[in-house]
Each structure stands twice: as C-alpha cells, then as structure tokens.
Motif scaffolding. Sequence first.
Motif, PDB file in Angstrom:
ATOM      1  N   GLU A 160      35.182  55.072  35.250  1.00  0.00           N
ATOM      2  CA  GLU A 160      34.142  55.788  35.995  1.00  0.00           C
ATOM      3  C   GLU A 160      34.163  57.291  35.749  1.00  0.00           C
ATOM      4  O   GLU A 160      33.302  58.010  36.240  1.00  0.00           O
ATOM      5  CB  GLU A 160      34.279  55.501  37.502  1.00  0.00           C
ATOM      6  CG  GLU A 160      34.304  54.025  37.859  1.00  0.00           C
ATOM      7  CD  GLU A 160      33.065  53.265  37.390  1.00  0.00           C
ATOM      8  OE1 GLU A 160      31.999  53.874  37.281  1.00  0.00           O
ATOM      9  OE2 GLU A 160      33.203  52.061  37.082  1.00  0.00           O
ATOM     10  N   GLN A 182      34.833  47.671  35.848  1.00  0.00           N
ATOM     11  CA  GLN A 182      33.662  47.851  34.991  1.00  0.00           C
ATOM     12  C   GLN A 182      33.826  47.323  33.565  1.00  0.00           C
ATOM     13  O   GLN A 182      33.038  46.508  33.093  1.00  0.00           O
ATOM     14  CB  GLN A 182      33.284  49.332  34.951  1.00  0.00           C
ATOM     15  CG  GLN A 182      31.971  49.608  34.260  1.00  0.00           C
ATOM     16  CD  GLN A 182      30.781  49.001  34.992  1.00  0.00           C
ATOM     17  OE1 GLN A 182      30.744  48.983  36.220  1.00  0.00           O
ATOM     18  NE2 GLN A 182      29.832  48.477  34.246  1.00  0.00           N
ATOM     19  N   LYS A 185      34.335  43.433  33.522  1.00  0.00           N
ATOM     20  CA  LYS A 185      33.181  42.581  33.859  1.00  0.00           C
ATOM     21  C   LYS A 185      32.150  42.617  32.735  1.00  0.00           C
ATOM     22  O   LYS A 185      31.563  41.600  32.387  1.00  0.00           O
ATOM     23  CB  LYS A 185      32.599  42.881  35.251  1.00  0.00           C
ATOM     24  CG  LYS A 185      32.113  44.269  35.509  1.00  0.00           C
ATOM     25  CD  LYS A 185      31.548  44.388  36.941  1.00  0.00           C
ATOM     26  CE  LYS A 185      30.971  45.775  37.181  1.00  0.00           C
ATOM     27  NZ  LYS A 185      30.126  45.855  38.349  1.00  0.00           N
ATOM     28  N   ARG A 203      40.764  54.859  44.137  1.00  0.00           N
ATOM     29  CA  ARG A 203      40.120  56.148  43.873  1.00  0.00           C
ATOM     30  C   ARG A 203      41.002  57.252  44.464  1.00  0.00           C
ATOM     31  O   ARG A 203      41.267  57.237  45.673  1.00  0.00           O
ATOM     32  CB  ARG A 203      38.730  56.228  44.528  1.00  0.00           C
ATOM     33  CG  ARG A 203      37.749  55.134  44.111  1.00  0.00           C
ATOM     34  CD  ARG A 203      37.200  55.383  42.713  1.00  0.00           C
ATOM     35  NE  ARG A 203      36.434  54.247  42.232  1.00  0.00           N
ATOM     36  CZ  ARG A 203      35.106  54.202  42.181  1.00  0.00           C
ATOM     37  NH1 ARG A 203      34.384  55.226  42.604  1.00  0.00           N
ATOM     38  NH2 ARG A 203      34.489  53.134  41.714  1.00  0.00           N
ATOM     39  N   GLU A 205      40.623  59.995  45.758  1.00  0.00           N
ATOM     40  CA  GLU A 205      39.798  60.989  46.472  1.00  0.00           C
ATOM     41  C   GLU A 205      40.759  61.975  47.138  1.00  0.00           C
ATOM     42  O   GLU A 205      41.646  61.568  47.873  1.00  0.00           O
ATOM     43  CB  GLU A 205      38.940  60.307  47.566  1.00  0.00           C
ATOM     44  CG  GLU A 205      38.194  59.064  47.142  1.00  0.00           C
ATOM     45  CD  GLU A 205      36.952  59.351  46.317  1.00  0.00           C
ATOM     46  OE1 GLU A 205      36.645  60.545  46.114  1.00  0.00           O
ATOM     47  OE2 GLU A 205      36.315  58.385  45.854  1.00  0.00           O
ATOM     48  N   LEU A 213      37.814  55.889  51.011  1.00  0.00           N
ATOM     49  CA  LEU A 213      39.189  55.394  51.087  1.00  0.00           C
ATOM     50  C   LEU A 213      39.807  55.600  49.710  1.00  0.00           C
ATOM     51  O   LEU A 213      39.096  55.733  48.716  1.00  0.00           O
ATOM     52  CB  LEU A 213      39.194  53.900  51.406  1.00  0.00           C
ATOM     53  CG  LEU A 213      38.668  53.488  52.787  1.00  0.00           C
ATOM     54  CD1 LEU A 213      38.383  51.995  52.812  1.00  0.00           C
ATOM     55  CD2 LEU A 213      39.697  53.849  53.861  1.00  0.00           C
ATOM     56  N   GLU A 350      25.027  55.180  51.048  1.00  0.00           N
ATOM     57  CA  GLU A 350      25.115  54.388  49.813  1.00  0.00           C
ATOM     58  C   GLU A 350      26.156  53.296  50.009  1.00  0.00           C
ATOM     59  O   GLU A 350      27.299  53.582  50.329  1.00  0.00           O
ATOM     60  CB  GLU A 350      25.560  55.327  48.676  1.00  0.00           C
ATOM     61  CG  GLU A 350      25.947  54.603  47.419  1.00  0.00           C
ATOM     62  CD  GLU A 350      26.868  55.442  46.530  1.00  0.00           C
ATOM     63  OE1 GLU A 350      26.773  56.681  46.513  1.00  0.00           O
ATOM     64  OE2 GLU A 350      27.712  54.822  45.850  1.00  0.00           O
ATOM     65  N   ILE A 351      25.739  52.044  49.818  1.00  0.00           N
ATOM     66  CA  ILE A 351      26.730  50.970  49.872  1.00  0.00           C
ATOM     67  C   ILE A 351      26.942  50.330  48.504  1.00  0.00           C
ATOM     68  O   ILE A 351      27.913  49.610  48.299  1.00  0.00           O
ATOM     69  CB  ILE A 351      26.395  49.888  50.929  1.00  0.00           C
ATOM     70  CG1 ILE A 351      25.031  49.244  50.663  1.00  0.00           C
ATOM     71  CG2 ILE A 351      26.452  50.448  52.331  1.00  0.00           C
ATOM     72  CD1 ILE A 351      24.876  47.899  51.365  1.00  0.00           C
ATOM     73  N   THR A 353      26.251  50.787  44.018  1.00  0.00           N
ATOM     74  CA  THR A 353      25.749  51.432  42.808  1.00  0.00           C
ATOM     75  C   THR A 353      25.635  50.355  41.741  1.00  0.00           C
ATOM     76  O   THR A 353      26.517  49.497  41.636  1.00  0.00           O
ATOM     77  CB  THR A 353      26.746  52.500  42.312  1.00  0.00           C
ATOM     78  OG1 THR A 353      26.755  53.567  43.256  1.00  0.00           O
ATOM     79  CG2 THR A 353      26.337  53.070  40.969  1.00  0.00           C
ATOM     80  N   ARG A 357      23.254  48.229  31.663  1.00  0.00           N
ATOM     81  CA  ARG A 357      24.262  48.871  30.802  1.00  0.00           C
ATOM     82  C   ARG A 357      23.768  48.912  29.363  1.00  0.00           C
ATOM     83  O   ARG A 357      22.869  48.156  28.973  1.00  0.00           O
ATOM     84  CB  ARG A 357      25.585  48.103  30.831  1.00  0.00           C
ATOM     85  CG  ARG A 357      25.901  47.368  32.096  1.00  0.00           C
ATOM     86  CD  ARG A 357      26.078  48.288  33.263  1.00  0.00           C
ATOM     87  NE  ARG A 357      26.596  47.522  34.414  1.00  0.00           N
ATOM     88  CZ  ARG A 357      26.820  48.048  35.592  1.00  0.00           C
ATOM     89  NH1 ARG A 357      26.551  49.316  35.847  1.00  0.00           N
ATOM     90  NH2 ARG A 357      27.304  47.304  36.579  1.00  0.00           N
TER      91      ARG A 357
END
Length: 427
Positions: A160, A182, A185, A203, A205, A213, A350-351, A353, A357
């Motif tokens: 990402e 990503q 899959k 993540r 963050e 989280l 946002e739940i 994205t 591709r």
Amino acid sequence: MTVTVQELRTFLGGSAKAAGMVHDLKDMGKFAFIRLRMADGVIQCVYNYGEERVRPRHEQAVVITGELVEEPRSPHGFELRAEEITVLSEPASEAPDLIKSRVKTGLEADLKYRAASLRNDRRRAAFRIQAALAGAFRAYLAGNGFTEIFSPKIVAGSAEGGANIFKLEYFGQKAFLAQSPQFYKQTLVPAFLRVFEIAPVFRAEKHDTPRHLNEYISVDFEMGFIESFRDVCEMERGMLSYAFDYLRENCADSLSALKCELPEVGEIPYVTFREAKERVAERFGRRIKDPHDLEPEEERLISQMFKEDTGSDFVFVTHYPDKKRPFYAKNCAEDPKLTESFDLLYKGMEITTGGQRIHDYDEQTAKMERKGLVPADFESFLQMHKYGAPPHGGLGMGLERLCMKLFDDDNIRWDSMFPRDTGRLAP
Ligand code: AMO
C-alpha cells in the motif's frame, strides 16, 4: 451436561443439567434468580436456598441441575428450577463492576480489564454480531464462487506504500507485517478467478485517532473478468445486504441488546470524487483545501448530503485522483489523472476502498516507474501480470470500522476485542 441454550431447550418439561458462568444474581431472600451465561445465550434459573445451601456468587463456573419449565417471561421462554448447583471453580477475586451491563464504563477501563468487560451483555452482543458478519460475508462470497485464501502476514514488501508499515528482522532479511493481502489476492485471480480473505492486517499508524487501529480485520475480495469497478461495488452491495438480512434473522437478541438498527441497503448512490467535493463545498459553504483526498469532515458531509437527498446511509465515491491511489490502481482511459477506484462511505466514514487493477504487464511496470518504484523490487507480484491475467478488481473493508458505524460507537477500539494502538500491546 449442556453448554448451549439450543441443546438445553430439548430437555423442556424434564430434568436438565446446564453448565455456565454465573452472569448475574438477584437475591430475593429465600431464593435467588440466577442468570447463567451459556455458549449461545443467558438463561434464567430460580434457586431456593435450603437451610445449609451455599449462596451462588458472580462468575462462578457452575453446573446447575433442575427441572426445565416453560416460563414466557424468561428470556428464552423457559426457566431452570435449580435443585442442585455444583461449583466447578471460584473466582479468585470479586468480579469488577464492568462485567455488569448496567454499569457504564469509560473506554480506558473497559480495555484495560477486557477479560472482564468482554463478559458483559453489550460487548458480547457486539462481538457476536461481528462474528456473524464475518460468517455471513464468508457464506455470501463462497456462494458466489469465491475461494477463501490465507495469505502470509510476514511479507517482503509494501503493497500500500506510505510510512505506515511495521518492519521486522527476519533471519537476516528485511521483512514487514502485511498492510493488506493485496499482492496475494491479485496473484490468485488468474488461478481461482474469485478469491477472498478475512484476516488481520497491520498498519503502523503513528497517531491515535478514533478510527484507526494498528492491527485490524480486513475483509478482502478480488474478482476476475469484471467489466468495470462497478461490478465490485455491486458485489459489495449484495454482500452487505445478505449479511444484514442474516443478522436480522439470526442475531435479533444481540441487535436489541445494542439497540442497533440495521440499515436497508437498497440502491446505493454513486458520485464521483470531484463532484462530491464540489457539491459539499457549495452546499455547506466550505473551501476545498486538499483537491486530492477527502478530509474526515468532508466524508461526514458527503454522507449527510446523500442521506438528506436519497435516504441512503451508504454512498460510493468514485474516480479518486491517481496521486492518492496505490500503483496497482488502473487509471481512467478518458482522464489518466483519475483512477477506476472507489470508496464506500457509511454514516460519514470510509469503510471500504476498492477498484479495478492493472492487469497488463507493460502498463503495470510503466506505472511503477512513473511513481518512482523499481519493477525489479516487485518481481514476484509481477509474475501474475507476466503469465497472463484477466481484467480484475476488488476491495478491502475494515470490519471494525463497519461495526463502529453500525453500533454508533465513538471509537473503533470498542469494536476490536484486544485493540492495538500506539500505547497498547496488552491485553
Ligand atoms: P485501504 O488502505 O484504504 O485499502 O484500507 C481498506 C479499508 O480498511 C480500513 N482501514 C482501517 N481500519 C482500521 N484501522 C486502520 N488503521 C485502517 N486503515 C484502513 C478502512 C479502509 O476503507 N488494498 C486496499 C483495498 C483494495 O483496494 O482492495 C487497502 O488496503 O475501512
């Protein structure tokens, strides 16, 4: 001995033996009402204290033997008239108040004592619904030809981009914790055509916010032979609709414990990123500060606008600028500054994205180079493009985000059993 309410019910009208934890007690002097926490619910027991009998205590592990009789005023329409209580285990310490659902605790105390707080009615209801959602997503996707995958969480590279990736030392090699499945899959689309995964992702963050989280459950799917990203959106719409119907049918008690009203999914409106921004600026008299991304407040206002105009709690925002989307996102043929991508907003946040591709090898390597990346660093991912891939797309949805918005919680941590944030590694 019976551990589930469902099985216990089969003993109605006769003698039964129920195992569980003493969830709640109402001492009436000569007798007590005991609420017994079993695997799939809480039942009511009535217990007459005899002369020398011991009084039950909160959070004892007990086996209660007695007669199971119909009682319409009881939670499951029956009551266990206790004749004998065998205590298998005593708590070493008095149960903290936060086990009791009536007691309102703050988030910090709730998280610190999760071993206790997860026993209360509200938290159990929330996590039962979370589990039921995951189960319903699984059932829906499997029913639509998706194969469940289990991709590695220790990985060699960043899918990402960005700085929010955890680095690991891996036997002398650099490794990372997966930010998303990503690459895997997408890699599996040519093999299976449709795949999904429901699993933790990581993540790094650096800031604590009410919606982030450091480890969360990502619901991911990826599908081949799409005509546009809209096929992905419509699959998501079907999945949500199926899951909410499933909850209505199977989780009525948990939903009512949380006073949770599920949304009607219906038709979900679509709006382009640019139009959404402009309309919000005009309607709410705001200045557009960042033309490439949505601020949390803009997400809130877009949702508010669509709720007012169409009645929908959901809205697909489409065609995000290339600048803010990862290198695997397909650019729009008509305007390469935009991508064939979308976010799903629900009640102001946002739940999800997702998007179409790049499946063509040359197109993908060229885009990597445009973004300052070296294709050789992505050799294993690029094998998929190299050996042939169909047009495809997919999405990632944050399960805790969905729950947080479903339950109108003010912080995502309520909806992670054992949340990880910058200061929390335990419990
Ligand atoms: P993205 O990075 O936008 O996309 O994440 C997808 C969804 O995951 C949730 N989410 C989070 N939830 C809790 N804490 C976080 N720190 C956090 N970060 C993200 C959000 C978000 O919408 N690979 C792409 C998806 C795809 O295109 O298939 C991805 O991971 O709900």
